[in-house]
Design a protein around this motif. Structure first.
Motif, PDB file in Angstrom:
ATOM      1  N   ARG A 117      -8.790  -2.133   3.025  1.00  0.00           N
ATOM      2  CA  ARG A 117      -7.749  -3.173   3.022  1.00  0.00           C
ATOM      3  C   ARG A 117      -8.233  -4.389   2.253  1.00  0.00           C
ATOM      4  O   ARG A 117      -9.409  -4.745   2.313  1.00  0.00           O
ATOM      5  CB  ARG A 117      -7.392  -3.576   4.458  1.00  0.00           C
ATOM      6  N   MET A 118      -7.319  -5.048   1.586  1.00  0.00           N
ATOM      7  CA  MET A 118      -7.682  -6.239   0.825  1.00  0.00           C
ATOM      8  C   MET A 118      -8.079  -7.376   1.751  1.00  0.00           C
ATOM      9  O   MET A 118      -7.458  -7.606   2.795  1.00  0.00           O
ATOM     10  CB  MET A 118      -6.510  -6.697  -0.044  1.00  0.00           C
ATOM     11  N   CYS A 119      -9.129  -8.079   1.387  1.00  0.00           N
ATOM     12  CA  CYS A 119      -9.484  -9.310   2.089  1.00  0.00           C
ATOM     13  C   CYS A 119      -8.445 -10.386   1.780  1.00  0.00           C
ATOM     14  O   CYS A 119      -7.757 -10.334   0.763  1.00  0.00           O
ATOM     15  CB  CYS A 119     -10.853  -9.805   1.640  1.00  0.00           C
ATOM     16  N   VAL A 120      -8.347 -11.352   2.661  1.00  0.00           N
ATOM     17  CA  VAL A 120      -7.424 -12.470   2.456  1.00  0.00           C
ATOM     18  C   VAL A 120      -8.028 -13.461   1.464  1.00  0.00           C
ATOM     19  O   VAL A 120      -9.224 -13.774   1.525  1.00  0.00           O
ATOM     20  CB  VAL A 120      -7.109 -13.172   3.784  1.00  0.00           C
ATOM     21  N   TYR A 121      -7.189 -13.928   0.572  1.00  0.00           N
ATOM     22  CA  TYR A 121      -7.541 -15.064  -0.288  1.00  0.00           C
ATOM     23  C   TYR A 121      -6.569 -16.174   0.073  1.00  0.00           C
ATOM     24  O   TYR A 121      -5.353 -16.025  -0.097  1.00  0.00           O
ATOM     25  CB  TYR A 121      -7.400 -14.685  -1.769  1.00  0.00           C
ATOM     26  N   ASP A 122      -7.069 -17.287   0.619  1.00  0.00           N
ATOM     27  CA  ASP A 122      -6.169 -18.345   1.070  1.00  0.00           C
ATOM     28  C   ASP A 122      -6.584 -19.703   0.519  1.00  0.00           C
ATOM     29  O   ASP A 122      -7.569 -19.831  -0.202  1.00  0.00           O
ATOM     30  CB  ASP A 122      -6.046 -18.365   2.599  1.00  0.00           C
ATOM     31  N   ASP A 123      -5.813 -20.713   0.870  1.00  0.00           N
ATOM     32  CA  ASP A 123      -6.022 -22.050   0.316  1.00  0.00           C
ATOM     33  C   ASP A 123      -7.004 -22.871   1.143  1.00  0.00           C
ATOM     34  O   ASP A 123      -7.176 -24.056   0.906  1.00  0.00           O
ATOM     35  CB  ASP A 123      -4.688 -22.793   0.194  1.00  0.00           C
ATOM     36  N   THR A 124      -7.649 -22.244   2.121  1.00  0.00           N
ATOM     37  CA  THR A 124      -8.604 -22.947   2.972  1.00  0.00           C
ATOM     38  C   THR A 124     -10.039 -22.501   2.704  1.00  0.00           C
ATOM     39  O   THR A 124     -10.932 -23.325   2.503  1.00  0.00           O
ATOM     40  CB  THR A 124      -8.275 -22.725   4.457  1.00  0.00           C
ATOM     41  N   SER A 125     -10.271 -21.201   2.702  1.00  0.00           N
ATOM     42  CA  SER A 125     -11.626 -20.667   2.532  1.00  0.00           C
ATOM     43  C   SER A 125     -11.808 -19.902   1.234  1.00  0.00           C
ATOM     44  O   SER A 125     -12.903 -19.396   0.980  1.00  0.00           O
ATOM     45  CB  SER A 125     -11.974 -19.738   3.707  1.00  0.00           C
ATOM     46  N   GLY A 126     -10.748 -19.789   0.423  1.00  0.00           N
ATOM     47  CA  GLY A 126     -10.837 -18.902  -0.729  1.00  0.00           C
ATOM     48  C   GLY A 126     -10.841 -17.475  -0.240  1.00  0.00           C
ATOM     49  O   GLY A 126      -9.997 -17.086   0.566  1.00  0.00           O
ATOM     50  N   TRP A 127     -11.797 -16.666  -0.682  1.00  0.00           N
ATOM     51  CA  TRP A 127     -11.913 -15.298  -0.191  1.00  0.00           C
ATOM     52  C   TRP A 127     -12.508 -15.286   1.214  1.00  0.00           C
ATOM     53  O   TRP A 127     -13.512 -15.941   1.481  1.00  0.00           O
ATOM     54  CB  TRP A 127     -12.783 -14.455  -1.119  1.00  0.00           C
TER      55      TRP A 127
ATOM     56  N   LEU B  43     -11.218  12.334   7.934  1.00  0.00           N
ATOM     57  CA  LEU B  43      -9.974  11.843   7.354  1.00  0.00           C
ATOM     58  C   LEU B  43     -10.211  11.618   5.864  1.00  0.00           C
ATOM     59  O   LEU B  43     -11.129  10.873   5.491  1.00  0.00           O
ATOM     60  CB  LEU B  43      -9.507  10.559   8.022  1.00  0.00           C
ATOM     61  N   SER B  44      -9.407  12.270   5.037  1.00  0.00           N
ATOM     62  CA  SER B  44      -9.474  12.090   3.583  1.00  0.00           C
ATOM     63  C   SER B  44      -8.225  11.368   3.136  1.00  0.00           C
ATOM     64  O   SER B  44      -7.119  11.654   3.623  1.00  0.00           O
ATOM     65  CB  SER B  44      -9.557  13.456   2.885  1.00  0.00           C
ATOM     66  N   GLY B  45      -8.388  10.426   2.225  1.00  0.00           N
ATOM     67  CA  GLY B  45      -7.233   9.635   1.838  1.00  0.00           C
ATOM     68  C   GLY B  45      -7.235   9.193   0.394  1.00  0.00           C
ATOM     69  O   GLY B  45      -8.286   9.133  -0.262  1.00  0.00           O
ATOM     70  N   THR B  46      -6.055   8.919  -0.087  1.00  0.00           N
ATOM     71  CA  THR B  46      -5.881   8.236  -1.367  1.00  0.00           C
ATOM     72  C   THR B  46      -5.000   7.034  -1.117  1.00  0.00           C
ATOM     73  O   THR B  46      -4.097   7.066  -0.263  1.00  0.00           O
ATOM     74  CB  THR B  46      -5.228   9.143  -2.424  1.00  0.00           C
ATOM     75  N   GLU B  47      -5.258   5.970  -1.846  1.00  0.00           N
ATOM     76  CA  GLU B  47      -4.400   4.800  -1.702  1.00  0.00           C
ATOM     77  C   GLU B  47      -4.164   4.141  -3.053  1.00  0.00           C
ATOM     78  O   GLU B  47      -5.016   4.148  -3.935  1.00  0.00           O
ATOM     79  CB  GLU B  47      -4.985   3.789  -0.709  1.00  0.00           C
ATOM     80  N   ASN B  48      -2.956   3.592  -3.144  1.00  0.00           N
ATOM     81  CA  ASN B  48      -2.552   2.818  -4.312  1.00  0.00           C
ATOM     82  C   ASN B  48      -2.186   1.430  -3.801  1.00  0.00           C
ATOM     83  O   ASN B  48      -1.180   1.261  -3.100  1.00  0.00           O
ATOM     84  CB  ASN B  48      -1.357   3.477  -5.002  1.00  0.00           C
ATOM     85  N   ILE B  49      -3.031   0.473  -4.108  1.00  0.00           N
ATOM     86  CA  ILE B  49      -2.812  -0.907  -3.656  1.00  0.00           C
ATOM     87  C   ILE B  49      -2.187  -1.699  -4.791  1.00  0.00           C
ATOM     88  O   ILE B  49      -2.726  -1.746  -5.904  1.00  0.00           O
ATOM     89  CB  ILE B  49      -4.145  -1.576  -3.265  1.00  0.00           C
ATOM     90  N   THR B  50      -1.059  -2.323  -4.513  1.00  0.00           N
ATOM     91  CA  THR B  50      -0.465  -3.261  -5.468  1.00  0.00           C
ATOM     92  C   THR B  50      -0.782  -4.669  -4.977  1.00  0.00           C
ATOM     93  O   THR B  50      -0.285  -5.102  -3.937  1.00  0.00           O
ATOM     94  CB  THR B  50       1.056  -3.077  -5.580  1.00  0.00           C
TER      95      THR B  50
ATOM     96  N   TYR C 105       0.832  -1.199   0.000  1.00  0.00           N
ATOM     97  CA  TYR C 105       0.000   0.000   0.000  1.00  0.00           C
ATOM     98  C   TYR C 105       0.871   1.255   0.000  1.00  0.00           C
ATOM     99  O   TYR C 105       1.882   1.320   0.714  1.00  0.00           O
ATOM    100  CB  TYR C 105      -0.866   0.061   1.266  1.00  0.00           C
ATOM    101  N   VAL C 106       0.458   2.257  -0.756  1.00  0.00           N
ATOM    102  CA  VAL C 106       0.966   3.615  -0.621  1.00  0.00           C
ATOM    103  C   VAL C 106      -0.239   4.477  -0.265  1.00  0.00           C
ATOM    104  O   VAL C 106      -1.208   4.571  -1.034  1.00  0.00           O
ATOM    105  CB  VAL C 106       1.633   4.124  -1.914  1.00  0.00           C
TER     106      VAL C 106
ATOM    107  N   ASN D 237      -3.068  -2.915  -9.839  1.00  0.00           N
ATOM    108  CA  ASN D 237      -3.114  -1.794  -8.900  1.00  0.00           C
ATOM    109  C   ASN D 237      -4.537  -1.275  -8.777  1.00  0.00           C
ATOM    110  O   ASN D 237      -5.251  -1.126  -9.776  1.00  0.00           O
ATOM    111  CB  ASN D 237      -2.195  -0.660  -9.350  1.00  0.00           C
ATOM    112  N   ILE D 238      -4.939  -1.019  -7.537  1.00  0.00           N
ATOM    113  CA  ILE D 238      -6.260  -0.480  -7.237  1.00  0.00           C
ATOM    114  C   ILE D 238      -6.058   0.919  -6.662  1.00  0.00           C
ATOM    115  O   ILE D 238      -5.302   1.088  -5.692  1.00  0.00           O
ATOM    116  CB  ILE D 238      -7.013  -1.370  -6.236  1.00  0.00           C
ATOM    117  N   LEU D 239      -6.695   1.898  -7.244  1.00  0.00           N
ATOM    118  CA  LEU D 239      -6.544   3.290  -6.824  1.00  0.00           C
ATOM    119  C   LEU D 239      -7.864   3.754  -6.224  1.00  0.00           C
ATOM    120  O   LEU D 239      -8.901   3.736  -6.901  1.00  0.00           O
ATOM    121  CB  LEU D 239      -6.166   4.165  -8.015  1.00  0.00           C
ATOM    122  N   ILE D 240      -7.839   4.156  -4.965  1.00  0.00           N
ATOM    123  CA  ILE D 240      -9.070   4.545  -4.273  1.00  0.00           C
ATOM    124  C   ILE D 240      -8.889   5.926  -3.646  1.00  0.00           C
ATOM    125  O   ILE D 240      -7.881   6.198  -2.991  1.00  0.00           O
ATOM    126  CB  ILE D 240      -9.445   3.521  -3.179  1.00  0.00           C
TER     127      ILE D 240
END
Length: 660
Positions: free
Chosen positions: A212-222, A86-93, A73-74, A177-180
């Motif tokens: 924040r990104m949700c977890v994607y794992d090998d047990t439950s998927g998303w 609170l105002s924000g910008t984010e760049n998620i890779t 995250y940036v 990249n997700i820009l919000i």
């Protein structure tokens, strides 16, 4: 008094499945004793429903093809202290390391829990209550793929947002990249985040402050469970670069390391921090007098931007105030490494030893389990009461003395569980609160030569009594959930006993009664090291402890974690063999309830000496009662089960037998 320890090999042990001769007739003890214990229920094979695989090995360690996603995250935020917005910008890779092509992504929007129609308002059946905000107000959501920016197609459901991709994200390393751009109103006196006034100014505790990104794992998927409040967080790892712009008379204490101190701190503060980095004693960075007149800030500019970076972390949070007193001291870590312990608090707080408590806890946890990985640890005083984030704690500003130490040790302990060992708090609270409460117990024992030992603070032995006795009301309560109950499904009155106390005491039983300290510590430390910065599941922990300690513990997981089975050991009889004390004492013990345990037996002789022995859990592998002979040469006064009262025996009245 004399004290003799007998091993099982010195005793004549006869299983009560065999007929015992009593007064000329043969009696089958298992047939005559009333008991709820059924051995085959606890010792049946194939406890695990799934075999080990290439992602989660059968020995409880990550498999050769284990993978996890990466999220960097940036973040750039502006805090308006007039409107509390609170105002924000984010760049998620987002890096897709999974073997699956992903046609959509899920994002956590935790601030939406403050909306009037949020599901969290109804989770306890009470309907909407308390303060409300509009949650996240998204100004734009865009995708950047190979440098090309386009509007994202997204849908919001409560505290989750699904981003529907125009093209599948490739597996095994595909990036997007997700820009919000967003803003939200910081709630007043919120549960884990908020703002409030103190004598010398205003304080903000800012957490869950960016999508924040949700977890994607090998047990439950998303991981798409909504944020309801009790179940906490489950996050991916990556690097977070964040900047916070706010009024220049405010101090910001944030996760990670401040990378522009020359732009926001005075020369005097920089000098004091340099001194603190080389001091085992607490050094004042901003005094009470400086906090009172808001004089210690860098410039006359209306705002300043504080820039932080944190690497290999799952989250960041920060506190901001013009009323902070600020102090710090060096943390000494294994291998010659160093970190910095800091505390920020208003003048009302009696926090003169906060940094000392934080430093001591981290040094112990680092030496005992896993080295603290971050450059700074901060304890921040506020209204959150006790909440943890990587590298920073929000602790109750009114705590002091032993209560403050216990609070700090517990909250910084969360940096091991679940910040380093990245378990799923929303599903399995015991892997977060229970494991952390367990390691706190021993931190209390060692800090300042046991100044606050033993730990008895509401999360462990809440009434300051014997933990083995205090857990019994939960075990015998027919309405009590089990440890494996989903976090949000545990009613509030059971949260501490089920999520904190019972799993922590269960690990104490494993360490001190079942495995022994050396075997437990080796296995538990190995579990932490193997799963650091990864996502273990409960079976990974169970398997890891069994393989690392060399013990089949399926009976314990079933009885203690998956069920609230009770333990009731009962001395049925104790008499001399052939009525002759020199031939030994024949003792019959029964297990009246469903939980087996290894146990100690202590014999008190009339001459004042004692004999003690331990019987293993295999005592109960076939039978619900056992008769054995203890060698004696003189008369016995009495026999006692569990002489240290270390086991959660629901009826101690039948643990003592007077020998006639």
């Amino acid at each position: 008094m004399k004290f003799l320890l007998f091993s099982l090999s010195l005793l004549t042990v006869v299983s009560s499945t065999q007929a015992q001769r009593r007064g000329g007739r043969r009696v089958n003890t298992n047939d005559t004793i009333k008991s709820n214990y059924v051995p085959k229920e606890l010792f049946e094979p194939l406890h695990y429903t799934d075999k080990g695989n290439e992602f989660h090995s059968a020995n409880g360690e990550p498999g050769p093809k284990y993978w996890k996603q990466r999220v960097d995250y940036v973040l750039k935020a502006n805090l308006d202290t007039t409107t509390h917005v609170l105002s924000g910008t984010e760049n998620i890779t987002y890096t897709n390391n999974s073997p699956d092509a992903l046609s959509y992504l899920w994002v956590q929007l935790d601030q939406n829990t403050y909306k009037e129609d949020a599901r969290s308002n109804f989770a306890t059946g009470g309907g909407p209550s308390g303060q409300h905000t509009k949650g996240y107000e998204l100004e734009s959501v865009e995708l950047s793929v190979a440098g090309k920016v386009q509007k994202a197609n997204y849908a919001i459901s409560d505290t989750r947002m699904q981003i529907r991709l125009p093209k599948d994200l490739a597996p095994n390393g595909g990036k997007i990249n997700i820009l919000i751009k967003y803003h939200y109103t910081v709630p007043a006196n919120g549960n884990r985040t908020g703002h409030f006034k103190t004598k010398n100014g205003s304080t903000y505790e800012i957490a869950q402050w960016f999508p924040r990104m949700c977890v994607y794992d090998d047990t439950s998927g998303w991981d798409i469970l909504p944020f309801l409040g009790s179940g906490e967080f489950y996050c991916e790892y990556g690097d977070i670069d964040y900047s916070v712009t706010l009024p220049s008379n405010m101090i910001v204490a944030g996760s990670g390391e401040l990378v522009n101190p020359n732009e926001v701190l005075t020369p005097q503060q920089i000098s004091r921090l340099a001194k603190a980095r080389n001091s085992d004693k607490t050094v004042m960075i901003r005094t009470a007098a400086e906090a009172a007149n808001h004089s210690s800030h860098q410039s006359a500019k209306p705002t300043l931007t504080w820039h932080f970076k944190m690497f290999n972390t799952r989250d960041v949070a920060f506190g901001a105030s013009n009323a902070y007193i600020w102090d710090a001291a060096r943390i000494n870590l294994p291998g010659g490494k160093k970190s910095l312990s800091m505390s920020v608090y208003p003048v009302e707080s009696d926090w003169g030893r906060s940094t000392e408590y934080l430093k001591g806890s981290i040094e112990y946890f680092s030496q005992k389990w896993f080295v603290y990985p971050y450059p700074v640890a901060i304890n921040e005083a506020g209204h959150a009461g006790g909440m943890e984030y990587p590298g920073i704690l929000f602790d109750g500003m009114g705590a002091k003395g032993e209560g403050l130490f216990s609070l700090i040790a517990h909250e910084i302990g969360h940096n091991w569980f679940p910040m380093i060992v990245g378990s799923d708090e929303r599903r399995f609270a015991f892997m977060d609160e229970g494991f952390n409460t367990f390691i706190d117990i021993y931190a209390s024992d060692v800090f300042n030569k046991g100044e606050y030992a033993p730990k008895r603070d509401g999360e462990y032995a809440p009434n300051k009594g014997n933990p083995a006795d205090e857990i019994i009301p939960t075990i015998v309560d027919p309405n009590a959930p089990t440890i494996m109950t989903a976090a949000d499904a545990v009613p509030g009155n059971y949260r501490h006993p089920v999520e904190y106390f019972k799993p922590a005491f269960g690990l104490v039983l494993l360490r001190e009664q079942i495995l022994g300290k050396d075997r437990f510590d080796y296995a538990f430390r190995n579990y932490i090291h193997k799963w650091a910065y990864k996502h273990p599941q409960p079976d990974d922990f169970f398997r890891s402890m069994e393989s690392g300690a060399g013990e089949d513990l399926s009976w314990f997981w079933k009885g203690w974690f998956y069920n609230n089975y009770k333990l009731d050991l009962d001395i049925i009889d104790a008499k001399y063999v052939d009525n002759d004390a020199k031939k030994g004492l024949s003792v019959t013990i029964a297990n009246k309830e469903k939980l087996p345990m290894p146990f100690w037996v202590e014999v008190f002789m009339n001459d004042g000496s004692k004999k003690r022995m331990q019987l293993p859990v295999e005592t109960w592998i076939q039978t619900k009662a056992i008769t054995f002979t203890i060698p004696t040469t003189s008369e016995v006064e009495s026999v006692r089960l569990d002489p240290d009262a270390a086991l959660p025996d629901i009826n101690r009245a039948n643990n003592v037998f007077k020998v006639k």
